[in-house]
Scaffold this active site. Structure first.
Site, PDB file in Angstrom:
ATOM      1  N   TYR A 167      40.217 -30.118  68.384  1.00 18.27           N
ATOM      2  CA  TYR A 167      39.711 -28.750  68.254  1.00 18.27           C
ATOM      3  C   TYR A 167      38.194 -28.705  68.367  1.00 18.27           C
ATOM      4  O   TYR A 167      37.469 -29.435  67.706  1.00 18.27           O
ATOM      5  CB  TYR A 167      40.121 -28.133  66.914  1.00 18.27           C
ATOM      6  N   ILE A 213      73.372 -51.664  95.955  1.00 17.47           N
ATOM      7  CA  ILE A 213      72.694 -50.499  96.530  1.00 17.47           C
ATOM      8  C   ILE A 213      72.203 -49.598  95.393  1.00 17.47           C
ATOM      9  O   ILE A 213      72.981 -49.209  94.515  1.00 17.47           O
ATOM     10  CB  ILE A 213      73.620 -49.695  97.467  1.00 17.47           C
ATOM     11  N   TYR A 214      70.927 -49.268  95.439  1.00 13.45           N
ATOM     12  CA  TYR A 214      70.295 -48.414  94.442  1.00 13.45           C
ATOM     13  C   TYR A 214      69.838 -47.120  95.123  1.00 13.45           C
ATOM     14  O   TYR A 214      69.686 -47.061  96.349  1.00 13.45           O
ATOM     15  CB  TYR A 214      69.090 -49.115  93.819  1.00 13.45           C
ATOM     16  N   CYS A 266      52.775 -33.266  97.478  1.00 12.82           N
ATOM     17  CA  CYS A 266      52.473 -32.153  96.560  1.00 12.82           C
ATOM     18  C   CYS A 266      51.135 -31.487  96.892  1.00 12.82           C
ATOM     19  O   CYS A 266      50.868 -30.367  96.444  1.00 12.82           O
ATOM     20  CB  CYS A 266      52.463 -32.647  95.116  1.00 12.82           C
ATOM     21  N   THR A 285      73.996 -47.473  92.427  1.00 16.51           N
ATOM     22  CA  THR A 285      75.088 -46.629  92.918  1.00 16.51           C
ATOM     23  C   THR A 285      76.427 -47.296  92.609  1.00 16.51           C
ATOM     24  O   THR A 285      76.493 -48.291  91.876  1.00 16.51           O
ATOM     25  CB  THR A 285      74.960 -46.393  94.430  1.00 16.51           C
ATOM     26  N   ARG A 304      54.405 -56.445  93.254  1.00 18.70           N
ATOM     27  CA  ARG A 304      53.599 -56.891  92.112  1.00 18.70           C
ATOM     28  C   ARG A 304      54.406 -57.820  91.202  1.00 18.70           C
ATOM     29  O   ARG A 304      53.838 -58.698  90.542  1.00 18.70           O
ATOM     30  CB  ARG A 304      53.099 -55.691  91.312  1.00 18.70           C
ATOM     31  N   LYS A 333      43.779 -23.083  64.457  1.00 19.18           N
ATOM     32  CA  LYS A 333      45.236 -23.032  64.501  1.00 19.18           C
ATOM     33  C   LYS A 333      45.610 -22.970  65.977  1.00 19.18           C
ATOM     34  O   LYS A 333      45.669 -21.911  66.586  1.00 19.18           O
ATOM     35  CB  LYS A 333      45.761 -21.801  63.766  1.00 19.18           C
ATOM     36  N   GLY A 362      65.000 -40.730  93.664  1.00 17.77           N
ATOM     37  CA  GLY A 362      64.371 -39.584  94.317  1.00 17.77           C
ATOM     38  C   GLY A 362      65.139 -38.296  94.157  1.00 17.77           C
ATOM     39  O   GLY A 362      66.059 -38.163  93.344  1.00 17.77           O
ATOM     40  N   ASP A 363      64.768 -37.300  94.971  1.00 13.37           N
ATOM     41  CA  ASP A 363      65.284 -35.939  94.828  1.00 13.37           C
ATOM     42  C   ASP A 363      66.772 -35.815  95.117  1.00 13.37           C
ATOM     43  O   ASP A 363      67.407 -34.857  94.686  1.00 13.37           O
ATOM     44  CB  ASP A 363      64.513 -34.992  95.759  1.00 13.37           C
TER      45      ASP A 363
END
Length: 551
Positions: free
Chosen positions: A421, A273-274, A42, A268, A21, A429, A277-278
């Site tokens: 509310y 280099i990048y 997920c 990194t 993009r 409250k 993620g996990d």
């Protein structure tokens, strides 16, 4: 500019589509070891359980659709085996043909994620994780083929493990759930987990904590507590470790957590280099230190931001709060920030607040109870973390607290938030406002509180415990040694109270606060039992009190 991306799920695909993009002329190649890209991992447990019925709805994109819309060169079943950082090349194995080739790059993004730990290595019982489409297909086949009275062992009581339990029970599978630690959902504190464990057992789940797999042989599982099981299959949800073999072999720096070390731009130790993620270290929002936070939202966000960096934009990561949520049957547990256990371990001063509000106005049908825990810095009034367990409304409240933490709103400042509310959605409250009121009372010294795990020591030191609930509530269950004087009769019976310090409590803390204010204005040394009888009872069920905390 040629960018090569290793990994085609979550962070990798977010990086690829965002980069396209921003740069229509860029050459973008994505190598994915598995047969699928851009799938909703997920949602995988819910396909197993039949909640999501259409398997194709989980497959968000295909190499063909990505090529058509984004002009991406996506190659599935291609495994990157090596990186030559000096030459800026990767060596790739085509798993279908067996051929190996070298591909050059200008910029390289590693989005290889994390690898499941092996809880039952060498098992002769079908064993699967719940991380890929292939896992789901295999588990679905095992469920479909199961004989009468099917049973399964789920190893690990974290978020994925609980989602597996929920969905397998929906399919009629009897589940034994084992957890290495003293309670499931280890990011939460023990008294907050009690309702979830009880809810699991009410659905027939055999929950076993402080237990691991000893051996698996002859289709029998021996647990280290001596129990033997004969499950039809095993779901391994024992956790993950960063996938760093490729990174290590390329000579890139690993962090102290074992994850890939990156800077605020996801770069990194090699400037071209990048990593996202996990498998990548994050910056913890509370400590500023390094942490592993394995959340899909962060992976996608960082994939997007690394594309911005490559495209020349000044983009930096925001520190991670670790906001997470899980639903088990009709109970929900959520967390943001640090737990009490983390704060105690770090020796960091904190104040705790437990409340038990309803999800919306109690006079409107369908209100559900919640248990909320807020952790506060006693010096600055900053919010350090929160945990919520309940039904409807948990997601809304944890998100409000996460936004408050990100925006620097104090614990007392929660009282001043103007939230939507109407009786079917909340209360005049709101539970968030109520947390703020309690925080402000503690901050200003309007009231003093004592925690459930501090009560025994206070009584040993000579304090008297006053139960200000009704006689009926007292008869239904009480704390040993408590004197019952209902709050409405307290003013007339102050003279009956023994000398010395007092601790008052009600069911959830609100009437206890009123009683404490009455007694304080009669000159008594008094503290309110935070969260009342309900929090104390949940804490005692664990029989594993945490170390004495700052209050």
């Amino acid at each position: 500019m040629k960018t090569v991306i290793v990994g085609g799920v979550a962070g990798g695909m977010s990086a690829a589509t965002r980069l396209r993009r921003l740069d229509e002329a860029a050459e973008i190649i994505v190598f994915e070891r598995g047969p699928y890209v851009s799938y909703a991992n997920c949602g995988l447990p819910y396909y197993v359980g039949g909640v999501i019925r259409d398997r194709s709805s989980l497959l968000l994109q295909t190499p063909q659709s990505l090529a058509s819309r984004f002009r991406l060169d996506v190659r599935t079943s291609h495994e990157v085996r090596a990186i030559d950082a000096a030459a800026r090349t990767v060596t790739v194995l085509d798993l279908a043909s067996g051929d190996t080739f070298v591909e050059g790059y200008d910029e390289l993004i590693l989005a290889v994620g994390a690898t499941a730990r092996e809880a039952a290595a060498g098992s002769d019982i079908p064993t699967h994780t719940l991380r890929t489409v292939e896992d789901v297909d295999a588990i679905g086949s095992l469920v479909d083929a199961a004989a009468d009275n099917p049973c399964a062992l789920v190893v690990g009581g974290g978020f994925i493990g609980l989602e597996a339990v929920d969905n397998l029970v929906r399919r009629g599978i009897h589940i034994t759930l084992i957890q290495r630690g003293p309670h499931i959902l280890s990011p939460l504190d023990p008294e907050m987990v009690v309702p979830i464990e009880a809810h699991l057992r009410s659905h027939g789940v055999d929950v076993r904590t402080s237990v691991t797999v000893d051996t698996v042989q002859a289709r029998t599982v021996l647990l280290d507590d001596g129990i033997t099981l004969r499950p039809d299959f095993i779901v391994d949800a024992s956790g993950v470790t960063p996938s760093v073999d490729l990174t290590r072999s390329a000579g890139l720096t690993l962090g102290t957590t074992g994850g890939i070390a990156v800077d605020a731009r996801n770069r990194t130790s090699d400037e071209h280099i990048y990593a996202v993620g996990d498998g990548v270290e994050k910056v913890d929002a509370l400590s500023g230190g390094r942490a592993l936070v394995t959340m899909a939202g962060l992976a996608n966000r960082h994939g997007r931001s690394v594309a911005d960096v490559i495209a020349g934009r000044d983009e930096r990561n925001t520190p991670a709060l670790g906001t997470a949520i899980v639903k088990v049957f009709d109970r929900v547990a959520a967390i943001v920030g640090w737990s009490e256990r983390q704060l105690v371990s770090a020796g960091r001063a904190h104040r705790m607040i437990h409340t038990h509000p309803s999800s919306h106005a109690t006079y409107y049908p369908g209100a559900q109870s919640m248990s909320m825990k807020l952790l506060v810095d006693p010096d600055t009034d900053a919010i350090l973390g929160a945990q919520i367990v309940g039904g409807e409304g948990v997601d809304k409240r944890i998100d409000v607290i996460a936004v408050a933490m990100a925006g620097g709103i104090s614990a007392s400042g929660l009282a001043r938030l103007e939230l939507a509310y109407a009786p079917q959605f909340g209360s005049a409250k709101d539970p968030i406002n109520q947390l703020g009121y309690v925080a402000d009372n503690l901050r200003t010294g309007t009231t003093r509180a004592i925690q459930w795990h501090e009560l025994e020591a206070a009584l040993d030191d000579g304090a008297t415990l006053i139960d200000v609930r009704t006689a009926a509530e007292y008869a239904a269950g009480s704390i040993p040694g408590a004197i019952n004087i209902p709050v409405d009769a307290l003013r007339d019976r102050v003279g009956e109270l023994p000398d010395g310090p007092l601790v008052v409590h009600c069911q959830v803390g609100q009437r206890g606060h009123t009683a404490a204010r009455i007694l304080a204005q009669h000159g008594r040394d008094v503290a309110n039992l935070d969260g009342g009888y309900r929090t104390w009872a949940a804490g005692c069920v664990t029989q594993r009190p945490v170390a004495l905390a700052y209050s």
